[in-house]
Design a protein around this motif. Sequence first.
Motif, mmCIF file in Angstrom:
data_model
loop_
_atom_site.group_PDB
_atom_site.id
_atom_site.type_symbol
_atom_site.label_atom_id
_atom_site.label_comp_id
_atom_site.label_asym_id
_atom_site.label_seq_id
_atom_site.Cartn_x
_atom_site.Cartn_y
_atom_site.Cartn_z
ATOM 1 N N GLU A 191 0.816 -1.213 0.000
ATOM 2 C CA GLU A 191 0.000 0.000 0.000
ATOM 3 C C GLU A 191 0.852 1.266 0.000
ATOM 4 N N ALA A 192 2.102 1.159 0.477
ATOM 5 C CA ALA A 192 3.018 2.298 0.454
ATOM 6 C C ALA A 192 3.730 2.414 -0.903
ATOM 7 N N GLY A 193 3.426 1.489 -1.814
ATOM 8 C CA GLY A 193 4.037 1.524 -3.135
ATOM 9 C C GLY A 193 5.483 1.058 -3.156
ATOM 10 N N LEU A 194 5.842 0.202 -2.188
ATOM 11 C CA LEU A 194 7.220 -0.279 -2.087
ATOM 12 C C LEU A 194 7.385 -1.625 -2.781
ATOM 13 N N ALA A 195 8.457 -1.749 -3.561
ATOM 14 C CA ALA A 195 8.791 -3.052 -4.138
ATOM 15 C C ALA A 195 9.375 -3.927 -3.034
ATOM 16 N N PHE A 196 9.035 -5.202 -3.050
ATOM 17 C CA PHE A 196 9.614 -6.150 -2.104
ATOM 18 C C PHE A 196 9.716 -7.513 -2.760
ATOM 19 N N THR A 197 10.592 -8.339 -2.210
ATOM 20 C CA THR A 197 10.751 -9.700 -2.703
ATOM 21 C C THR A 197 10.544 -10.672 -1.549
ATOM 22 N N MET A 225 9.086 -9.955 -11.103
ATOM 23 C CA MET A 225 9.447 -8.587 -11.489
ATOM 24 C C MET A 225 10.284 -7.880 -10.432
ATOM 25 N N HIS A 226 9.846 -7.945 -9.165
ATOM 26 C CA HIS A 226 10.587 -7.256 -8.107
ATOM 27 C C HIS A 226 11.935 -7.917 -7.848
ATOM 28 N N ALA A 227 11.985 -9.254 -7.988
ATOM 29 C CA ALA A 227 13.268 -9.953 -7.787
ATOM 30 C C ALA A 227 14.278 -9.542 -8.849
ATOM 31 N N ALA A 228 13.823 -9.399 -10.092
ATOM 32 C CA ALA A 228 14.727 -8.947 -11.153
ATOM 33 C C ALA A 228 15.227 -7.537 -10.857
#
Length: 199
Positions: free
Chosen positions: A90-96, A143-146
């Motif tokens: 919800e904060a728009g943060l990428a995570f893996t 996607m986020h892992a890449a």
Amino acid sequence: MPLLAHCNGDAACLQLIDAVERVKEVYPELPDSVMIHAQLLPAEEMSRMKALGIIRSFFFCHVYYWVEAHVKKLCLSRAEKLSPLRSAAEAGLAFTLHQDTPVTAPNMLESIWCAAVRQTAEGRVLGPEECISVYEALEAVTMHAAAQYGEQAEKGSLTPGRRADMVIVDPNPLQVAAQDIRNVKVLATIKDGQPIYEA
């Protein structure tokens, strides 16, 4: 070089955020850093992490395997905030998501299941408000892992011109109940367009 650090407790998470902030003042071109585990990441620090380009890599299977120990040590209300995936999304943060192998077996489908249901080995659903969708969990491990490795231009999604790295599974994880994700079978793995594993 980016900063990559294991951070479990909230104080450790804050220490890394502060360190990245100080380094960025001197080296603004610092590549995105990675906070590994990020278990007790304070939700109020999400916007600062986004501004600093810190990617979270959650060891999410903690919720399944060891959360009862966390409940005893931290109390239930703090343990329910472990690995706040929904807050991060919800904060728009990428995570893996990762398994910390050999701590647990390398099984991305199990991590996706854990992220979508937040169920402990004892059957408790821990902090259901922090669940994410199966689709969001799939984004985290593709996607986020890449992007975490700076390879988003060539990996992470099935797009013309990108490397043909993929896994063939059955059934479609987007067409089964989240509770059944752990039962999805890997039929084949393809690397650079070449099969390297077949069931």
